[in-house]
Design a protein around this motif. Structure first.
Motif, mmCIF file in Angstrom:
data_model
loop_
_atom_site.group_PDB
_atom_site.id
_atom_site.type_symbol
_atom_site.label_atom_id
_atom_site.label_comp_id
_atom_site.label_asym_id
_atom_site.label_seq_id
_atom_site.Cartn_x
_atom_site.Cartn_y
_atom_site.Cartn_z
ATOM 1 N N ALA A 1 0.829 -1.202 0.000
ATOM 2 C CA ALA A 1 0.000 0.000 0.000
ATOM 3 C C ALA A 1 0.865 1.254 0.000
ATOM 4 O O ALA A 1 0.557 2.247 -0.683
ATOM 5 N N GLY A 2 1.981 1.225 0.756
ATOM 6 C CA GLY A 2 2.896 2.366 0.757
ATOM 7 C C GLY A 2 3.524 2.585 -0.607
ATOM 8 O O GLY A 2 3.660 3.729 -1.067
ATOM 9 N N GLY A 3 3.909 1.483 -1.273
ATOM 10 C CA GLY A 3 4.466 1.604 -2.623
ATOM 11 C C GLY A 3 3.464 2.176 -3.609
ATOM 12 O O GLY A 3 3.808 3.020 -4.456
ATOM 13 N N LEU A 4 2.209 1.734 -3.509
ATOM 14 C CA LEU A 4 1.165 2.290 -4.379
ATOM 15 C C LEU A 4 0.934 3.774 -4.086
ATOM 16 O O LEU A 4 0.700 4.574 -4.998
ATOM 17 N N GLY A 5 1.019 4.137 -2.793
ATOM 18 C CA GLY A 5 0.872 5.540 -2.441
ATOM 19 C C GLY A 5 1.969 6.399 -3.044
ATOM 20 O O GLY A 5 1.719 7.516 -3.505
ATOM 21 N N TYR A 6 3.198 5.874 -3.050
ATOM 22 C CA TYR A 6 4.335 6.580 -3.646
ATOM 23 C C TYR A 6 4.128 6.778 -5.152
ATOM 24 O O TYR A 6 4.338 7.869 -5.692
ATOM 25 N N LEU A 7 3.684 5.724 -5.855
ATOM 26 C CA LEU A 7 3.436 5.828 -7.293
ATOM 27 C C LEU A 7 2.258 6.760 -7.585
ATOM 28 O O LEU A 7 2.294 7.553 -8.536
ATOM 29 N N ALA A 8 1.214 6.667 -6.762
ATOM 30 C CA ALA A 8 0.046 7.520 -6.963
ATOM 31 C C ALA A 8 0.379 8.991 -6.723
ATOM 32 O O ALA A 8 -0.159 9.883 -7.380
ATOM 33 N N ALA A 9 1.299 9.257 -5.787
ATOM 34 C CA ALA A 9 1.696 10.638 -5.519
ATOM 35 C C ALA A 9 2.405 11.246 -6.718
ATOM 36 O O ALA A 9 2.180 12.416 -7.067
ATOM 37 N N PRO B 1 -4.627 -0.876 8.494
ATOM 38 C CA PRO B 1 -3.199 -0.641 8.219
ATOM 39 C C PRO B 1 -2.893 -0.344 6.753
ATOM 40 O O PRO B 1 -2.063 0.516 6.455
ATOM 41 N N GLY B 2 -3.560 -1.040 5.846
ATOM 42 C CA GLY B 2 -3.310 -0.783 4.428
ATOM 43 C C GLY B 2 -3.730 0.619 4.011
ATOM 44 O O GLY B 2 -2.999 1.329 3.312
ATOM 45 N N LEU B 3 -4.904 1.041 4.463
ATOM 46 C CA LEU B 3 -5.408 2.368 4.131
ATOM 47 C C LEU B 3 -4.515 3.457 4.716
ATOM 48 O O LEU B 3 -4.189 4.446 4.040
ATOM 49 N N HIS B 4 -4.111 3.274 5.967
ATOM 50 C CA HIS B 4 -3.251 4.275 6.600
ATOM 51 C C HIS B 4 -1.880 4.341 5.927
ATOM 52 O O HIS B 4 -1.305 5.429 5.780
ATOM 53 N N ALA B 5 -1.360 3.193 5.528
ATOM 54 C CA ALA B 5 -0.062 3.187 4.841
ATOM 55 C C ALA B 5 -0.157 3.917 3.504
ATOM 56 O O ALA B 5 0.741 4.701 3.138
ATOM 57 N N PHE B 6 -1.239 3.658 2.765
ATOM 58 C CA PHE B 6 -1.409 4.322 1.475
ATOM 59 C C PHE B 6 -1.582 5.833 1.653
ATOM 60 O O PHE B 6 -0.905 6.635 0.996
ATOM 61 N N ALA B 7 -2.492 6.230 2.547
ATOM 62 C CA ALA B 7 -2.793 7.653 2.731
ATOM 63 C C ALA B 7 -1.577 8.413 3.248
ATOM 64 O O ALA B 7 -1.273 9.519 2.781
ATOM 65 N N GLY B 8 -0.865 7.829 4.222
ATOM 66 C CA GLY B 8 0.296 8.511 4.775
ATOM 67 C C GLY B 8 1.397 8.702 3.742
ATOM 68 O O GLY B 8 2.008 9.775 3.651
ATOM 69 N N THR B 9 1.665 7.646 2.960
ATOM 70 C CA THR B 9 2.719 7.747 1.945
ATOM 71 C C THR B 9 2.296 8.683 0.814
ATOM 72 O O THR B 9 3.098 9.520 0.352
ATOM 73 N N SER C 1 8.849 11.412 -8.333
ATOM 74 C CA SER C 1 9.948 10.582 -8.843
ATOM 75 C C SER C 1 10.104 10.722 -10.350
ATOM 76 O O SER C 1 11.160 10.394 -10.899
ATOM 77 N N GLY C 2 9.051 11.186 -11.022
ATOM 78 C CA GLY C 2 9.091 11.293 -12.482
ATOM 79 C C GLY C 2 8.919 9.969 -13.190
ATOM 80 O O GLY C 2 9.061 9.887 -14.414
ATOM 81 N N VAL C 3 8.563 8.914 -12.425
ATOM 82 C CA VAL C 3 8.471 7.593 -13.031
ATOM 83 C C VAL C 3 7.349 7.513 -14.074
ATOM 84 O O VAL C 3 7.410 6.701 -15.002
ATOM 85 N N TRP C 4 6.329 8.355 -13.942
ATOM 86 C CA TRP C 4 5.215 8.333 -14.876
ATOM 87 C C TRP C 4 5.457 9.195 -16.123
ATOM 88 O O TRP C 4 4.688 9.110 -17.077
ATOM 89 N N ASN C 5 6.467 10.024 -16.112
ATOM 90 C CA ASN C 5 6.605 11.021 -17.180
ATOM 91 C C ASN C 5 6.725 10.408 -18.575
ATOM 92 O O ASN C 5 6.045 10.832 -19.513
ATOM 93 N N ARG C 6 7.574 9.433 -18.713
ATOM 94 C CA ARG C 6 7.780 8.848 -20.043
ATOM 95 C C ARG C 6 6.500 8.210 -20.570
ATOM 96 O O ARG C 6 6.121 8.423 -21.729
ATOM 97 N N LEU C 7 5.819 7.448 -19.715
ATOM 98 C CA LEU C 7 4.589 6.781 -20.143
ATOM 99 C C LEU C 7 3.515 7.805 -20.530
ATOM 100 O O LEU C 7 2.868 7.684 -21.577
ATOM 101 N N LEU C 8 3.323 8.830 -19.694
ATOM 102 C CA LEU C 8 2.294 9.840 -19.966
ATOM 103 C C LEU C 8 2.606 10.631 -21.229
ATOM 104 O O LEU C 8 1.698 10.958 -22.010
ATOM 105 N N ASP C 9 3.880 10.930 -21.446
ATOM 106 C CA ASP C 9 4.251 11.724 -22.619
ATOM 107 C C ASP C 9 4.171 10.911 -23.908
ATOM 108 O O ASP C 9 3.682 11.392 -24.939
ATOM 109 N N GLU C 10 4.648 9.672 -23.853
ATOM 110 C CA GLU C 10 4.603 8.836 -25.058
ATOM 111 C C GLU C 10 3.175 8.460 -25.436
ATOM 112 O O GLU C 10 2.842 8.361 -26.624
ATOM 113 N N ALA C 11 2.318 8.254 -24.447
ATOM 114 C CA ALA C 11 0.919 7.932 -24.712
ATOM 115 C C ALA C 11 0.068 9.166 -24.992
ATOM 116 O O ALA C 11 -1.121 9.037 -25.296
#
Length: 312
Positions: A122-130, A199-207, A264-274
């Protein structure tokens, strides 16, 4: 026009310009009356007499000199708009406390239970979603609205001004830079903290909200020079865990319509190419008739003004 009348016309033109830029010297009717019947030499003498007479009649206090301060934010070392106040520090403290409390609640609920794996995921998903959320928000305020937009106006003005003076973010103090997002984080996490142990919800929201709150600091680091950044920050940028400097610098070059994500910029390439944001711009245009700013030729508001004092 013959050669005899041309000098007279040139003198008349020069006189008109001089009288126009003098503060309340005389009316055009007086000038025209004086220039219509005199030869060039007499005309020049008459004009000087008029100027001297009118200036003597004007009190010295009536001569007003107006200066326009075009100094951008950050040119002055002690610019108060870049300083942190105690209110800024208090809000950042509240935001950090909210994030820590949420993550602590997640960790306590998961202690001694197999749900710690769920919390990590959940924390990892929160990081990617951020990172994705920072890109969508950045795209929206870069392209739509202005300083008068309700609620979002100050953020829109700040982000659009950032394109002209991007280096000012490196001079903005920490709490000043984070206080707006910290305030939103504190309010949004309050109801989450009141929920029973999830715990999952709190981990996601906090991250998620913690990364969004600190995204402005990640953004500031992406404008820093490598020699002036902490080695740990440079290592995280090089590893792609924080938005790399070169990636974000591409956002500040024409056509100013890519690399919006600033965690992190991890989404930039995917969003720009698509071409995701281009599709959203078309959707907004056909639905509401509103053109994004990136469709127009860059203006002064989008063109970077370089500060020569910054190290290369």
């Amino acid at each position: 026009m013959d050669s005899l009348t041309r000098p007279s016309c040139l003198v008349r033109s020069s006189l008109h310009r001089s009288l126009f830029f003098s503060y309340k010297m005389t009316s055009l009717r007086e000038v025209r009356a004086s220039v219509s019947v005199q030869e060039p030499e007499a005309l020049r003498a008459s004009a000087l007499d008029l100027l001297v007479t009118r200036r003597q009649q004007q009190p010295s206090a009536a001569i007003i000199t107006t200066t326009v301060d075009s100094t951008p934010p950050g040119r002055v070392t002690d610019d108060p708009s870049l300083k942190s106040t105690w209110a800024h520090r208090a809000w950042v403290a509240c935001g950090c406390a909210s994030v820590l409390a949420t993550l602590a609640k997640s960790g306590i609920a998961a202690h001694g239970d197999a749900t710690w794996v769920e919390c990590l995921l959940a924390g990892g998903l929160g990081y990617l979603a951020a990172d994705l959320g920072s890109g969508v928000y950045h795209w929206a305020i870069d392209n739509y609205g202005d300083a008068g937009t309700p609620f979002f106006g100050p953020q829109i003005e700040a982000f659009q001004g950032h394109h002209r003076w991007p280096w000012t973010i490196t001079r903005r103090e920490f709490a000043n830079n984070l206080q707006a997002l910290a305030r939103a984080t504190a309010f949004l996490l309050l109801p989450v903290d009141l929920l029973p142990g999830e715990p999952g919800l709190h981990a996601f929201a906090g991250t998620f909200l913690g990364c969004l709150m600190f995204s402005q600091q990640f953004h500031a680091w992406s404008h820093g020079t490598k020699s002036r950044l902490p080695p740990a920050v440079v290592a995280l940028q090089d590893a792609g865990l924080l938005v790399p400097r070169a990636m974000h610098m591409a956002h500040h070059r024409p056509p100013y319509n890519n690399n919006y994500c600033i965690v992190s910029g991890v989404w930039n390439r995917l969003l720009d190419e698509a071409k995701v944001f281009q599709a959203l711009e078309m959707l907004v245009f056909f639905r509401f008739g509103v053109r994004p700013r990136c469709w127009s030729e860059p203006t002064l508001e989008w063109t970077e003004e370089v500060d020569d004092r910054l190290p290369s």
